[in-house]
Motif scaffolding. Structure first.
Motif, PDB file in Angstrom:
ATOM      1  N   ILE A 188      -2.797   8.427  -1.202  1.00 24.66           N
ATOM      2  CA  ILE A 188      -2.107   7.191  -0.836  1.00 24.66           C
ATOM      3  C   ILE A 188      -3.059   6.248  -0.107  1.00 24.66           C
ATOM      4  O   ILE A 188      -2.926   5.020  -0.186  1.00 24.66           O
ATOM      5  N   SER A 189      -4.064   6.791   0.572  1.00 29.86           N
ATOM      6  CA  SER A 189      -5.105   5.951   1.185  1.00 29.86           C
ATOM      7  C   SER A 189      -5.893   5.222   0.102  1.00 29.86           C
ATOM      8  O   SER A 189      -6.206   4.034   0.232  1.00 29.86           O
ATOM      9  N   GLU A 190      -6.199   5.934  -0.995  1.00 28.85           N
ATOM     10  CA  GLU A 190      -6.905   5.315  -2.115  1.00 28.85           C
ATOM     11  C   GLU A 190      -6.050   4.243  -2.776  1.00 28.85           C
ATOM     12  O   GLU A 190      -6.539   3.167  -3.127  1.00 28.85           O
ATOM     13  N   VAL A 232      -4.760   6.237   5.798  1.00 28.04           N
ATOM     14  CA  VAL A 232      -3.404   6.606   6.183  1.00 28.04           C
ATOM     15  C   VAL A 232      -3.502   7.928   6.934  1.00 28.04           C
ATOM     16  O   VAL A 232      -3.645   8.988   6.330  1.00 28.04           O
ATOM     17  N   ASN A 233      -3.433   7.845   8.249  1.00 29.76           N
ATOM     18  CA  ASN A 233      -3.622   9.038   9.085  1.00 29.76           C
ATOM     19  C   ASN A 233      -2.393   9.365   9.925  1.00 29.76           C
ATOM     20  O   ASN A 233      -1.821  10.439   9.818  1.00 29.76           O
ATOM     21  N   SER A 234      -2.013   8.421  10.772  1.00 26.12           N
ATOM     22  CA  SER A 234      -0.932   8.671  11.717  1.00 26.12           C
ATOM     23  C   SER A 234       0.421   8.683  11.007  1.00 26.12           C
ATOM     24  O   SER A 234       0.562   8.229   9.870  1.00 26.12           O
ATOM     25  N   PHE A 235       1.428   9.188  11.731  1.00 27.04           N
ATOM     26  CA  PHE A 235       2.772   9.202  11.172  1.00 27.04           C
ATOM     27  C   PHE A 235       3.267   7.788  10.909  1.00 27.04           C
ATOM     28  O   PHE A 235       3.953   7.535   9.907  1.00 27.04           O
ATOM     29  N   GLU A 236       2.918   6.866  11.772  1.00 28.42           N
ATOM     30  CA  GLU A 236       3.300   5.467  11.559  1.00 28.42           C
ATOM     31  C   GLU A 236       2.632   4.907  10.313  1.00 28.42           C
ATOM     32  O   GLU A 236       3.247   4.125   9.568  1.00 28.42           O
ATOM     33  N   ASP A 237       1.360   5.298  10.069  1.00 22.71           N
ATOM     34  CA  ASP A 237       0.674   4.884   8.839  1.00 22.71           C
ATOM     35  C   ASP A 237       1.423   5.389   7.611  1.00 22.71           C
ATOM     36  O   ASP A 237       1.590   4.672   6.614  1.00 22.71           O
ATOM     37  N   ILE A 238       1.844   6.643   7.685  1.00 17.74           N
ATOM     38  CA  ILE A 238       2.537   7.273   6.561  1.00 17.74           C
ATOM     39  C   ILE A 238       3.862   6.565   6.280  1.00 17.74           C
ATOM     40  O   ILE A 238       4.190   6.244   5.136  1.00 17.74           O
ATOM     41  N   SER A 297       4.693   3.509   7.099  1.00 14.17           N
ATOM     42  CA  SER A 297       4.411   2.159   6.617  1.00 14.17           C
ATOM     43  C   SER A 297       4.028   2.157   5.141  1.00 14.17           C
ATOM     44  O   SER A 297       4.489   1.313   4.370  1.00 14.17           O
ATOM     45  N   ALA A 298       3.205   3.132   4.756  1.00 12.91           N
ATOM     46  CA  ALA A 298       2.777   3.232   3.357  1.00 12.91           C
ATOM     47  C   ALA A 298       3.969   3.523   2.450  1.00 12.91           C
ATOM     48  O   ALA A 298       4.127   2.912   1.379  1.00 12.91           O
ATOM     49  N   ALA A 299       4.809   4.446   2.870  1.00 12.70           N
ATOM     50  CA  ALA A 299       5.986   4.800   2.068  1.00 12.70           C
ATOM     51  C   ALA A 299       6.935   3.615   1.937  1.00 12.70           C
ATOM     52  O   ALA A 299       7.480   3.344   0.863  1.00 12.70           O
ATOM     53  N   GLU A 300       7.134   2.895   3.040  1.00 19.57           N
ATOM     54  CA  GLU A 300       8.017   1.720   3.020  1.00 19.57           C
ATOM     55  C   GLU A 300       7.497   0.669   2.054  1.00 19.57           C
ATOM     56  O   GLU A 300       8.272   0.051   1.307  1.00 19.57           O
ATOM     57  N   GLU A 301       6.174   0.482   2.064  1.00 21.12           N
ATOM     58  CA  GLU A 301       5.569  -0.524   1.187  1.00 21.12           C
ATOM     59  C   GLU A 301       5.835  -0.203  -0.281  1.00 21.12           C
ATOM     60  O   GLU A 301       6.178  -1.094  -1.073  1.00 21.12           O
ATOM     61  N   HIS A 307       8.209   1.948  -1.490  1.00 23.26           N
ATOM     62  CA  HIS A 307       9.642   2.016  -1.774  1.00 23.26           C
ATOM     63  C   HIS A 307      10.222   0.619  -1.976  1.00 23.26           C
ATOM     64  O   HIS A 307      11.041   0.402  -2.888  1.00 23.26           O
ATOM     65  N   LYS A 308       9.802  -0.333  -1.169  1.00 18.03           N
ATOM     66  CA  LYS A 308      10.302  -1.704  -1.289  1.00 18.03           C
ATOM     67  C   LYS A 308       9.907  -2.336  -2.621  1.00 18.03           C
ATOM     68  O   LYS A 308      10.561  -3.260  -3.094  1.00 18.03           O
ATOM     69  N   LYS A 309       8.835  -1.805  -3.230  1.00 16.56           N
ATOM     70  CA  LYS A 309       8.365  -2.354  -4.506  1.00 16.56           C
ATOM     71  C   LYS A 309       8.979  -1.635  -5.700  1.00 16.56           C
ATOM     72  O   LYS A 309       8.536  -1.817  -6.831  1.00 16.56           O
ATOM     73  N   GLY A 310       9.984  -0.778  -5.444  1.00 18.68           N
ATOM     74  CA  GLY A 310      10.780  -0.263  -6.541  1.00 18.68           C
ATOM     75  C   GLY A 310      10.645   1.201  -6.869  1.00 18.68           C
ATOM     76  O   GLY A 310      11.254   1.670  -7.837  1.00 18.68           O
ATOM     77  N   ILE A 311       9.872   1.968  -6.081  1.00 12.92           N
ATOM     78  CA  ILE A 311       9.766   3.402  -6.339  1.00 12.92           C
ATOM     79  C   ILE A 311      10.881   4.103  -5.566  1.00 12.92           C
ATOM     80  O   ILE A 311      10.917   4.055  -4.331  1.00 12.92           O
ATOM     81  N   GLU A 312      11.774   4.757  -6.260  1.00  7.34           N
ATOM     82  CA  GLU A 312      13.001   5.272  -5.640  1.00  7.34           C
ATOM     83  C   GLU A 312      12.725   6.365  -4.607  1.00  7.34           C
ATOM     84  O   GLU A 312      13.301   6.359  -3.520  1.00  7.34           O
ATOM     85  N   ASN A 313      11.863   7.312  -4.958  1.00  2.00           N
ATOM     86  CA  ASN A 313      11.542   8.426  -4.064  1.00  2.00           C
ATOM     87  C   ASN A 313      10.035   8.481  -3.826  1.00  2.00           C
ATOM     88  O   ASN A 313       9.274   8.758  -4.758  1.00  2.00           O
ATOM     89  N   VAL A 314       9.629   8.229  -2.591  1.00  2.00           N
ATOM     90  CA  VAL A 314       8.216   8.316  -2.213  1.00  2.00           C
ATOM     91  C   VAL A 314       8.073   9.539  -1.312  1.00  2.00           C
ATOM     92  O   VAL A 314       8.510   9.533  -0.161  1.00  2.00           O
ATOM     93  N   MET A 315       7.492  10.595  -1.853  1.00  2.00           N
ATOM     94  CA  MET A 315       7.283  11.822  -1.084  1.00  2.00           C
ATOM     95  C   MET A 315       5.786  11.974  -0.838  1.00  2.00           C
ATOM     96  O   MET A 315       5.010  12.099  -1.781  1.00  2.00           O
ATOM     97  N   ILE A 316       5.397  11.950   0.424  1.00  2.00           N
ATOM     98  CA  ILE A 316       3.985  12.041   0.787  1.00  2.00           C
ATOM     99  C   ILE A 316       3.708  13.438   1.316  1.00  2.00           C
ATOM    100  O   ILE A 316       4.295  13.869   2.313  1.00  2.00           O
TER     101      ILE A 316
END
Length: 301
Positions: A188-190, A196-202, A204-208, A210-219
């Motif tokens: 996901i960093s790539e 993407v290191n911290s929990f807040e980074d994770i 934020s990345a998932a929110e980004e 998901h908002k663009k249309g991916i229903e389930n983002v599992m990191i």
């Protein structure tokens, strides 16, 4: 709900152990495992061993495909084989007592969009709500634009797509908007071009994504578990502490767990828990051998 695991680029996975391994020197090694593999096959095996019905669609090189089929039959995997010219690739993983694993991957056969049309015809009985996993790299000769068209044709029939493939750049993923993705922190960093290191980074990345249309983002967070963001909310599952035998294929097993729980009508939270239980249990097996039911049940507690 039907499940189809697609393996466009299968591999023979050879695992060996070399004591006191030294790079740039001749090293004596013992073969510990030799398996028919590929990310889709890993998912199929994890589902099959745990009693979840699925069908694996796999491309088979005509030079060594018979051996691959024998391995699938031995594991009881329900499959549809499509033969192409060439050789199924081999991966060699070197395990040692004094360093991390080393992996060598060889190139395999080539395939093109005609194969995708043939696969689509084979999947004509799938209906709305069924799941198709598209995991692993695409074979040489297969253009990503043709693969995306193939995915969209399935989605137009209401079929839910799982993508876990380095052949898809972020723009490709956002274009097709799969039902589920499962990147790890490195992947996901790539995708996002930032660490993407911290929990807040994770989060934020998932929110980004998901908002663009991916229903389930599992990191996937490795030994720390996994994080899920979906329409039902956000969830975090901690992984039980274990002494891992091998982490190869654990991510594929976690996808299998998520799908298995979904097929059983479980909630998003339970799907994530099951994914982490499958992935953790897979780490107790050598090579890419599947997670065992007894271990999954233990970890689910």
């Amino acid at each position: 709900m039907k499940i189809v695991t697609l393996t466009l680029n299968p591999a023979f996975d050879l695992h060996c152990f070399s004591r006191n391994f030294k790079p740039f020197y001749e090293n004596l090694a013992d073969i510990t495992d030799f398996e028919a593999g590929g990310k889709g096959i890993n998912i199929a095996r994890a589902l099959t061993v745990n009693g979840i019905k699925q069908t694996s669609v796999v491309l088979l090189g005509d030079e060594n495909g018979a051996s691959f089929e024998n391995a699938l039959k031995k594991d009881g995997i329900d499959y549809i084989g499509i033969t192409v010219e060439g050789r199924i690739r081999e991966n060699i993983t070197i395990h040692t007592d004094n360093a991390d694993e080393t992996r060598i991957s060889f190139r395999g056969f080539s395939a093109d969009k005609k194969i995708l049309k043939l696969i689509e015809d084979k999947l004509s009985d799938l209906t709305c709500g069924d799941i198709v996993t598209l995991t692993g790299r695409n074979p040489d000769g297969m253009d990503i634009a043709d693969v995306k068209e193939f995915v969209k044709n399935l989605q137009n029939r209401g079929i839910r797509i799982v993508i876990d493939s380095r052949s898809f750049a972020l723009d490709d993923i956002l274009e097709v908007k799969p039902w589920l993705i499962k990147p790890n922190q490195e992947e996901i960093s790539e995708y996002l071009g930032r660490t993407v290191n911290s929990f807040e980074d994770i989060k934020s990345a998932a929110e980004e994504l998901h908002k663009k249309g991916i229903e389930n983002v599992m990191i996937s967070l490795g030994g720390k578990g996994a994080y899920l963001l979906c329409d039902d909310g956000e969830f975090m599952a901690d992984a039980p502490k274990i002494d891992a035998v091998s982490t190869i294929g654990a991510g594929d097993s976690s996808i299998a767990g998520f799908i298995a729980a979904k097929k059983s009508g479980k909630t998003a939270s339970e799907c994530l828990k099951t994914a982490v239980a499958y992935g953790t249990a897979a780490c107790l097996s050598t090579g890419t051998r599947p997670p065992l039911e007894k271990d999954i049940k233990k970890f689910l507690k």
